[in-house]
Design a protein around this motif. Structure first.
Motif, PDB file in Angstrom:
ATOM      1  N   ALA A  14      67.773  90.815  55.941  1.00 47.27           N
ATOM      2  CA  ALA A  14      66.392  90.337  55.917  1.00 47.27           C
ATOM      3  C   ALA A  14      65.680  90.798  54.648  1.00 47.27           C
ATOM      4  O   ALA A  14      64.950  90.018  54.018  1.00 47.27           O
ATOM      5  CB  ALA A  14      65.641  90.836  57.152  1.00 47.27           C
ATOM      6  N   ILE A  63      68.783  83.256  61.265  1.00 46.40           N
ATOM      7  CA  ILE A  63      69.339  84.578  60.977  1.00 46.40           C
ATOM      8  C   ILE A  63      70.332  84.843  62.096  1.00 46.40           C
ATOM      9  O   ILE A  63      70.027  84.627  63.269  1.00 46.40           O
ATOM     10  CB  ILE A  63      68.271  85.692  60.945  1.00 46.40           C
ATOM     11  CG1 ILE A  63      67.106  85.325  60.041  1.00 46.40           C
ATOM     12  CG2 ILE A  63      68.915  87.002  60.473  1.00 46.40           C
ATOM     13  CD1 ILE A  63      65.988  86.363  60.033  1.00 46.40           C
ATOM     14  N   PHE A  84      59.859  86.451  59.360  1.00 42.69           N
ATOM     15  CA  PHE A  84      60.067  85.247  58.560  1.00 42.69           C
ATOM     16  C   PHE A  84      59.052  84.164  58.938  1.00 42.69           C
ATOM     17  O   PHE A  84      58.588  83.410  58.082  1.00 42.69           O
ATOM     18  CB  PHE A  84      61.494  84.726  58.748  1.00 42.69           C
ATOM     19  CG  PHE A  84      62.526  85.437  57.909  1.00 42.69           C
ATOM     20  CD1 PHE A  84      62.331  86.740  57.489  1.00 42.69           C
ATOM     21  CD2 PHE A  84      63.696  84.800  57.535  1.00 42.69           C
ATOM     22  CE1 PHE A  84      63.285  87.399  56.722  1.00 42.69           C
ATOM     23  CE2 PHE A  84      64.652  85.445  56.763  1.00 42.69           C
ATOM     24  CZ  PHE A  84      64.452  86.747  56.363  1.00 42.69           C
ATOM     25  N   ALA A 122      63.042  90.328  62.738  1.00 45.87           N
ATOM     26  CA  ALA A 122      63.197  89.667  61.440  1.00 45.87           C
ATOM     27  C   ALA A 122      62.765  88.209  61.520  1.00 45.87           C
ATOM     28  O   ALA A 122      62.117  87.689  60.603  1.00 45.87           O
ATOM     29  CB  ALA A 122      64.646  89.766  60.966  1.00 45.87           C
ATOM     30  N   ALA A 166      71.265  85.585  56.610  1.00 44.27           N
ATOM     31  CA  ALA A 166      69.920  84.993  56.676  1.00 44.27           C
ATOM     32  C   ALA A 166      69.853  83.771  55.771  1.00 44.27           C
ATOM     33  O   ALA A 166      70.264  83.817  54.608  1.00 44.27           O
ATOM     34  CB  ALA A 166      68.857  86.010  56.258  1.00 44.27           C
TER      35      ALA A 166
END
Length: 256
Positions: free
Chosen positions: A198, A54, A41, A37, A120
């Motif tokens: 996410a 996160i 990002f 994740a 997140a």
């Protein structure tokens, strides 16, 4: 030529969240998904300096959370580079510092929401833009309806969050919802898996982008309350979020 025979439905593949036999297996799974994740990002440009986190709750120690190391780039982050931080913000596994400002919020959200596995928050561009208006996401698209009456506004800005009291106020504003807009700051989402948290962040950021674009072009038409609620009930669960995230996961998993 005879028509092709349909394949029995039970023989078709459909991914669902796995169930793990041990805490060690669950921990390895969560760390892999967390690293993925963060890489994703980074690809989307959500990384801004050292801002952004996160976190994922450890399956064995519920007041300890896996997080990205302070100052480490999202791109190429590996599961073995993640750090484990206790609820007091102390690193208990790993070799790097944690971003104390970000963790002050994450720890309080985790503590207030034992149902939440992952949190997140990054400084994405469109999330910050909508946050600067101090407004909620409006039900103007199918995707934005997932947040209808299921996100909140933290209507304050007091600078960089460094204390537990501010973290508790953010957690209180979030309540039992899936997301909160931090005024003049950005977005924060939660989920019962890393994948869900996410996905909610990804689609919330896009919803902010669409809302800003639609308002710049004219006057958006709101989806009626009953239809917005129905759509949220269809699309707004963490299971649906997990399913929606799988194409993203499969793509980013190829980078490991």
């Amino acid at each position: 030529m005879p028509e092709p025979t349909p394949i029995p439905v039970e023989q078709l593949r459909f991914a669902m969240p796995p169930v793990h036999a041990s805490a060690d297996d669950e921990r390895a799974y969560r760390k892999e998904r967390l690293a993925g994740a963060l890489r994703l990002f980074g690809e989307y440009g959500y990384e801004d300096g050292v801002s952004g986190h996160i976190t994922a709750r450890d399956p064995e120690f519920p007041d300890c959370y896996w997080a990205n190391p302070f100052g480490a780039p999202f791109e190429g982050l590996r599961p073995d580079e993640l750090i484990l931080v206790n609820g007091e913000g102390q690193v208990v596994e790993g070799h790097h510092h944690v971003n104390q400002a970000a963790f002050a919020v994450h720890a309080q959200v985790h503590r207030a929401r034992p149902d939440v596995v992952a949190v997140a928050h990054t400084h994405s561009v469109h999330g910050r833009a909508l946050a600067s208006l101090g407004e909620l996401i409006e039900p103007i698209t199918q995707e934005s309806c997932a947040f209808y009456e299921d996100h909140a506004l933290y209507d304050a800005y007091t600078g960089v969050v460094v204390d537990e009291d501010e973290g508790r106020r953010v957690a209180a504003a979030l309540g039992a919802r899936k997301a909160v807009i931090l005024r003049n700051h950005g977005l924060l989402t939660v989920g019962d898996s890393v994948d869900a948290a996410a996905w909610w962040f990804l689609t919330m950021e896009r919803s902010c982008q669409v809302q800003l674009a639609a308002r710049a072009a004219g006057k958006p038409v709101l989806i009626e309350h009953r239809d917005a609620v129905t759509t949220r009930e269809q699309l707004g669960s963490d299971l649906v979020a997990w399913i929606n995230y799988q194409p993203q996961w499969r793509r980013i998993a190829r980078t490991f």
